[in-house]
Design a protein around this motif. Structure first.
Motif, mmCIF file in Angstrom:
data_model
loop_
_atom_site.group_PDB
_atom_site.id
_atom_site.type_symbol
_atom_site.label_atom_id
_atom_site.label_comp_id
_atom_site.label_asym_id
_atom_site.label_seq_id
_atom_site.Cartn_x
_atom_site.Cartn_y
_atom_site.Cartn_z
ATOM 1 N N THR A 289 34.459 -5.257 55.791
ATOM 2 C CA THR A 289 35.228 -6.508 55.776
ATOM 3 C C THR A 289 34.292 -7.718 55.715
ATOM 4 O O THR A 289 34.528 -8.674 54.973
ATOM 5 C CB THR A 289 36.125 -6.590 57.038
ATOM 6 O OG1 THR A 289 36.982 -5.449 57.052
ATOM 7 C CG2 THR A 289 36.955 -7.852 57.051
ATOM 8 N N GLU A 290 33.193 -7.628 56.480
ATOM 9 C CA GLU A 290 32.217 -8.735 56.484
ATOM 10 C C GLU A 290 31.594 -8.899 55.087
ATOM 11 O O GLU A 290 31.465 -10.019 54.587
ATOM 12 C CB GLU A 290 31.130 -8.381 57.501
ATOM 13 C CG GLU A 290 30.510 -9.551 58.198
ATOM 14 C CD GLU A 290 29.413 -9.061 59.146
ATOM 15 O OE1 GLU A 290 29.663 -8.135 59.946
ATOM 16 O OE2 GLU A 290 28.287 -9.600 59.049
ATOM 17 N N LYS B 176 34.190 -10.391 52.699
ATOM 18 C CA LYS B 176 34.371 -11.848 52.872
ATOM 19 C C LYS B 176 33.284 -12.603 52.109
ATOM 20 O O LYS B 176 33.548 -13.605 51.448
ATOM 21 C CB LYS B 176 34.318 -12.222 54.361
ATOM 22 C CG LYS B 176 35.606 -11.891 55.095
ATOM 23 C CD LYS B 176 35.511 -12.332 56.553
ATOM 24 C CE LYS B 176 36.785 -11.985 57.299
ATOM 25 N NZ LYS B 176 36.635 -12.068 58.750
ATOM 26 N N PRO C 78 41.148 -15.597 48.519
ATOM 27 C CA PRO C 78 41.407 -14.211 48.949
ATOM 28 C C PRO C 78 42.766 -13.690 48.486
ATOM 29 O O PRO C 78 42.905 -12.522 48.129
ATOM 30 C CB PRO C 78 41.343 -14.297 50.474
ATOM 31 C CG PRO C 78 40.510 -15.498 50.759
ATOM 32 C CD PRO C 78 40.731 -16.463 49.633
ATOM 33 N N LEU D 39 41.283 -8.407 56.514
ATOM 34 C CA LEU D 39 41.185 -9.580 55.641
ATOM 35 C C LEU D 39 42.483 -10.394 55.642
ATOM 36 O O LEU D 39 42.548 -11.470 55.050
ATOM 37 C CB LEU D 39 40.850 -9.165 54.204
ATOM 38 C CG LEU D 39 39.426 -8.672 53.932
ATOM 39 C CD1 LEU D 39 39.307 -8.161 52.502
ATOM 40 C CD2 LEU D 39 38.389 -9.769 54.183
#
Ligand code: UT7
Length: 330
Positions: free
Chosen positions: A57-58, A61, A71, A99
């Motif tokens: 997820t990091e 992003k 997004p 997210l």
């Protein structure tokens, strides 16, 4: 048909650096052996409680931010890993939730070290075919929680690390971006690099006996994997060039899966290209399986090693055996 290109890349590495000296505390190994045989000097391990979906997820992003799209424009997620948070569901759905994305599809890819390239080919097909406009492709691994850190597991455990990388794929003019993807598998070699348990062919899938026998740890026939990797990687890079009527001289950069520095050097020698044309960062992160190529790609972009118009080949080999390449006009 329209083209498909990488609009942005991102990566996420855990803070905790684990050196070869740290590994020497739990197993019979040496700094010299690890550096000479693998090129790895340190790797990153997560702290307890962080899974591959959190790292992924990091990285996602960062890739979305670099792509410049909102997004909410992401239509689909492809998540490549051998280390999902749970046995099921796969990690892609956790990334979708983390997210805060709407009910878009999330597909997990399980082709080990080639997972990111198989995933990229899915994104390529969807975007080129007009099925989706923006596909998020992630490679993410937490290997550290599944390694045998005793001397019995040293041949495998010294090479692996944790990390994640991601890319957003979107539309491009024909002939720009992802030129082609090439994927192969040879299942007869599955036993040469595998992790058996939990195993649905066993009942129960995981037992105390299986744990006592170490069947929940990865096993690798290292020399055999090495020999095949050194043969298949140059082969699949040549295949990508030939499919596009291009030659080795046209290539600006090769980004291979980061398995072992000696494999990367052997690939450069087989292709007869200078070592600096074959990227390596294995000394910092070890082998991060499905994450290694997107992490390396993101570093290359950040370091200005890839410029507009460059021809870049991504190539991977790993468990399955599977191997793959992706040719990109940046
Ligand atoms: O990402 C997926 C694809 N994976 C790969 O591409 C990995 C490919 N394979 C390799 O990178 C290498 O085969 C390894 C790095 C895993 C192993 O290197 P190697 O040069 O093939 O060593 P080996 O397994 O043949 O072992 C040589 C010796 C053995 O001792 P003896 O039998 O010669 O006395 C091992 O027990 O090195 C010993 N050894 C170690 N010694 C110190 C194995 N691991 C270690 C260790 N520290 N960590």
């Amino acid at each position: 048909m329209r083209g498909a290109r990488i609009l942005g890349t991102g990566r996420a590495l855990p803070q905790r650096v684990v050196t070869n000296a740290d590994l020497m505390k739990s197993m019979d190994t040496t700094e010299e052996w690890i550096v000479q045989r693998t090129g790895v000097r340190e790797r990153r391990f997560v702290d307890p409680g962080t899974g591959s979906s959190a790292l992924g997820t990091e990285a996602a992003k960062a890739a979305i931010a670099a792509s410049g799209i909102a997004p909410g424009k992401i239509d689909f997620i492809v998540f490549a890993t051998v280390s999902p948070d749970w046995f099921f569901p796969g990690g892609g759905v956790f990334v979708q939730d983390k997210l805060g994305l709407p009910t878009i599809g999330a597909l997990d890819v399980r082709t080990q070290c080639t997972g990111f390239l198989y995933g990229l080919s899915v994104a390529e097909a969807y975007v080129k075919g007009g099925f989706f406009d923006h596909v998020l492709v992630i490679g993410s691994e937490v290997q550290s929680t599944g390694l045998d850190m005793s001397t019995a597991g040293r041949d495998v455990s010294v090479i692996f690390g944790d990390g994640a990388g991601a890319a957003v794929v979107g539309p491009a003019e024909p002939g720009k971006g992802i030129l082609s993807s090439h994927m192969h598998a040879e299942g007869k070699y599955a036993k040469d690099l595998m992790l058996e348990a939990p195993a649905s062919i066993e009942h129960p899938r995981l037992s105390h006996e299986m744990i006592d026998a170490g069947r929940h740890y990865p096993k690798m026939n290292g020399r055999y994997v090495f020999t095949h990797a050194v043969r298949r990687l140059p082969e699949v890079i040549r295949e990508a060039l030939a499919a596009n009527g291009l030659s080795m001289g046209d290539l600006s950069l090769v980004i291979p899966h980061q398995a072992n520095l000696r494999i990367t050097q052997a690939v450069a020698a087989a292709l007869q290209v200078p070592a600096e044309k074959v990227f390596s960062n294995v000394e910092k992160y070890g082998n991060t399986t499905a994450a290694s190529i997107p992490i390396a790609l993101d570093e290359c972009v950040e370091q200005g090693k890839i410029r507009e118009g460059d021809l870049v080949c991504l190539a991977a080999f790993g468990s399955g055996f599977t191997w793959a390449s992706t040719l990109l006009r940046w």
